[in-house]
Design a protein around this motif. Structure first.
Motif, short mmCIF file in Angstrom:
data_model
loop_
_atom_site.label_atom_id
_atom_site.label_comp_id
_atom_site.label_asym_id
_atom_site.label_seq_id
_atom_site.Cartn_x
_atom_site.Cartn_y
_atom_site.Cartn_z
N THR A 1 0.82 -1.20 0.00
CA THR A 1 0.00 0.00 0.00
C THR A 1 0.85 1.24 0.00
O THR A 1 1.96 1.26 0.51
N TRP B 1 -7.22 0.28 -5.96
CA TRP B 1 -8.33 0.74 -5.12
C TRP B 1 -7.83 1.05 -3.72
O TRP B 1 -6.68 0.82 -3.39
N MET B 2 -8.75 1.53 -2.92
CA MET B 2 -8.36 1.90 -1.56
C MET B 2 -8.55 0.73 -0.62
O MET B 2 -9.21 -0.24 -0.92
N ILE C 1 -3.96 3.68 -0.57
CA ILE C 1 -4.14 3.11 -1.91
C ILE C 1 -3.32 1.84 -2.07
O ILE C 1 -2.14 1.79 -1.74
#
Lengths: 373, 357
Positions: free
Chosen positions: A30, A352-353, A34
């Motif tokens: 990450t 994506w988050m 994100i």
């Protein structure tokens, strides 16, 4: 607007984490919130299912299939016995077929209810989860009424089922369906059309149909991408060709085709279709008849092999069985729909988050028992 | 003002010590003790209420005391007490690699932030610890102290989940203070005072005089304020700093036992404070909604509490109904929706007062 890149951090989601639906570990790279890369690490629940099967008789395998997809044990039983019966070229009585379809469809509703409820929980809504579990409980009560077990049934036997339907089962089932059908609207009002829920699921984790097919994704996940493929309709087994029902596909109702909302909603629609099948099956089921086939104590299927597929709540469940004519199978291989669904996660979740990864994982509805086996 | 009254009353009681520093300390400590009890009792009642409200919304019965021997009382009323005892007796775990000093400090910082805000909350004409002339400003100020504790907790735990929680809460709470503050400005524009009692006095004379109904802009301002305080107290749909299903426990992942319960205590104390500010600023504070009826001093505590409880009930209702937003969506709502609307509100109220006032 430029994107600021920071240092990347490796984060382990699981194996102990509330939203991994079992003992799954996700190795996630990450950058702040994100996600850039995601690798599922599996095997924490490996119980040597396939190896075990090589050391026991054909009917002793059935309880093991229960423990693979423990949320849809009936469907797993069904898949296995259909495969063995196909190998033996055995015809089962019509009543048994009806009972099996009824059980499998009730199981589909129960499994989908859990999937939908837990998905709500992943998104942060607690109440729909309990509402759905409340109704799932009534299905489990009916299973308990029939075979005494609530989660792992060992109900479908080769050539029959373990118990006949108990007295009053059909009435109870109809009562449940009458109660249950309006409940679906309540779920929709509470969760499906909630603005926040749509914000969190629409356009997230889009799975295009070609990617889905190339990964071998099946079941509701595939149908949500707009592919009309359901083994109950496309390769009918048991007596599914006798019933009227629609194959529900995703339509991109709230966003792009194949997003999380579609995967969620296809399950909701399938619950409705299962109710339709159940109503027909319960009305047509023969009153009289035996639920066991006269079989030798030790089942010896002829030499050969079979690959047979059934549609479980999670998708295309395949059993490959090799027999050498002895009472013990030489090889039992299970093709798990949840495994292919998990394998597509890396493709879906990149970029994506953090919260979306949980949302995407939840929408795939995986069961680790079936993935690790 | 209670401390002053208490001080002079104590002075008249013990003439020998009149005006001494000891008496002043005693006069300050007594209301502190009372407030601590209020906070603790509030938490006990709110936890029980939360469980019951959740249960009834989810078609369950919630905690029920049944059977013989040790059980949670009739209808489970002793459930929270049992919980508290359990938490007290739990092992106090501090992770080996945590920053010990900050780890221990964090829950207290959060708790102090919530606790000191209560002294400016009026429950009646005389039932207030300190009626500052900048009361509402003070509450907003010390209310944001809590976020320091959250960041400390998140950072000192030395855990990636906690860090996520701490960072999220910092972003969230700091952002949402802006629309909350701008909505309070609307109130201050009308009342032209920062004192809590002054704001309430402006709204005397029944429901029609409440600021929420003063004009359309204040009506919107109330809802903006309410949404913002939901975010500030980390309640669903804005509970992303603790987001159970994503971050395990967020900033309090590593906390257990009594330290953890301090987070809980301050969450409920915070809810009490922000609901009190909403009730004071928009819903007439301790005034009765019916002019002239039940408006005596004795009733004031009842009215204030019932307004607070009503708002807290709404918060619980939200929590057990809504899913959770994502962190960027949360920021979008704050900066792109609530902030512009509250800025327009300020102009709107200004013009409205100019034209119709």
């Amino acid at each position: 607007m430029g994107v600021i890149h920071g240092e990347e951090m490796v984060l382990n989601i699981g194996p102990q984490h509330p939203s991994t639906h079992g003992v799954l570990r996700l190795k996630v790279k990450t950058d702040g919130e994100i996600i850039s890369e995601i690798t599922p690490v599996i095997g924490y629940l490996h119980r040597c299912f396939e190896k075990h099967c090589e050391n026991m008789t054909y009917d002793q395998v059935i309880p093991y299939t229960d423990r693979c997809d423990y949320l849809a044990a009936m469907a797993n039983n069904f898949g296995y016995v259909v495969a063995v019966e196909e190998l033996m070229e055995l015809k089962v009585p019509e009543k048994v077929e009806y009972i099996r379809v009824i059980m499998a469809e009730f199981q589909r509703i129960a499994s989908h209810l859990l999937a939908l409820g837990v998905y709500g929980l992943d998104i942060g809504a607690f109440t729909p989860f309990l509402f759905m579990l409340r109704d799932r409980e009534r299905i489990l009560d009916m299973f308990e009424m029939t075979c005494g077990a609530r989660l792992l049934y060992n109900y479908m036997w080769i050539g029959g089922v373990s118990h006949d339907l108990p007295k009053g089962f059909v009435e109870t089932a109809f009562q449940f369906l009458d109660y249950f059908e309006p409940q679906i609207e309540e779920y929709n009002e509470l969760l499906t059309y909630n603005k926040i829920f749509i914000e969190r699921t629409a356009d997230i984790g889009v799975l295009p149909p070609d990617v889905a097919i190339s990964y071998g994704v099946s079941g509701p996940n595939l149908r949500a991408s707009g592919v009309k493929w359901d083994l109950r309709r496309n390769a009918p087994y048991s007596i599914y060709n006798k019933f009227e029902f629609d194959v529900c596909i995703g339509e991109g109702g709230k966003g792009t085709l194949g997003d999380c909302w579609d995967r969620y909603y296809v399950r909701m629609l399938e619950v409705k279709e299962s109710v339709k099948i159940l109503r027909q099956a319960l009305a047509q089921i023969p009153k009289e008849g035996d639920v066991h086939q006269a079989l030798p104590k030790k089942i010896r299927p002829p030499k050969g092999s079979i690959y047979s597929r059934t549609e479980t709540p999670r998708g295309d469940l395949g059993f490959y069985i090799v027999s050498d004519g002895s009472p013990i199978p030489t090889r039992v291989k299970m093709r798990s729909p949840a495994f292919t669904a998990l394998s597509v996660l890396g493709e879906l979740a990149g970029g994506w988050m953090m919260s979306d990864v949980i949302s995407i994982l939840g929408s795939l509805d995986i069961v680790l028992g079936e993935i690790d086996r | 003002m209670t401390v002053d009254t208490l001080f002079s009353w104590l002075g008249s009681l013990i003439p020998a010590m009149e005006g001494s520093g000891t008496l002043l300390v005693i006069a300050i400590l007594i209301p502190c003790l009372v407030l601590f009890l209020v906070v603790a009792v509030n938490a006990i009642i709110m936890v029980y209420a939360e469980r019951k409200v959740a249960a009834f919304m989810q078609d369950r019965v919630g905690p029920m005391g049944q059977g013989v021997g040790l059980h949670a009382g009739k209808w489970g009323v002793l459930q929270t007490v049992a919980d508290a005892l359990k938490l007290l007796s739990k092992e106090d775990i501090i992770p080996e690699k945590a920053d010990k000093f900050l780890f221990i400090l964090a829950p207290f910082v959060i708790f102090i932030g919530a606790f000191v805000a209560i002294i400016a909350v009026p429950f009646g004409e005389t039932v207030i610890v300190a009626d500052f002339n900048i009361g509402i400003f003070y509450i907003l100020g010390v209310g944001s102290l809590g976020v320091i504790g959250l960041i400390l907790a998140g950072w000192s735990s030395n855990n990636k989940w906690s860090l996520y929680g701490g960072m999220r809460s910092a972003a969230q709470i700091v952002s949402y203070e802006i629309p909350a503050g701008l909505s309070i400005i609307v109130v201050i524009m009308l009342t032209s005072t920062l004192s809590m009692q002054g704001i309430i006095e402006y709204q005397s004379g029944g429901m029609g005089n409440w600021i929420i109904f003063a004009n359309p802009f204040t009506f919107i301002a109330f809802f903006i304020f309410f949404i913002s305080i939901l975010a500030e107290t980390n309640r669903t749909p804005f509970d992303i700093p603790e987001a159970e299903s994503e971050l395990v426990g967020g900033f309090h992942t590593e906390y257990s036992g009594m330290r953890w319960s301090f987070f809980f205590l301050s969450e409920y104390a915070n809810m009490l404070v922000v609901s009190a500010v909403a009730a004071t600023g928009f819903l007439g504070g301790w005034h009765s909604p019916f002019p002239g009826y039940f408006d005596s001093n004795g009733w004031s505590v009842f009215w204030m509490l019932s307004k607070i409880v009503f708002l807290i009930f709404i918060m619980m209702w939200f929590r057990w109904t809504f899913p959770r937003l994502r962190v960027d969506q949360l920021m979008n709502i704050c900066w792109k929706v609530l902030l512009p609307i509250s800025l327009i509100n300020i102009f709107g109220v200004g013009f409205w007062t100019l034209i119709f006032g």
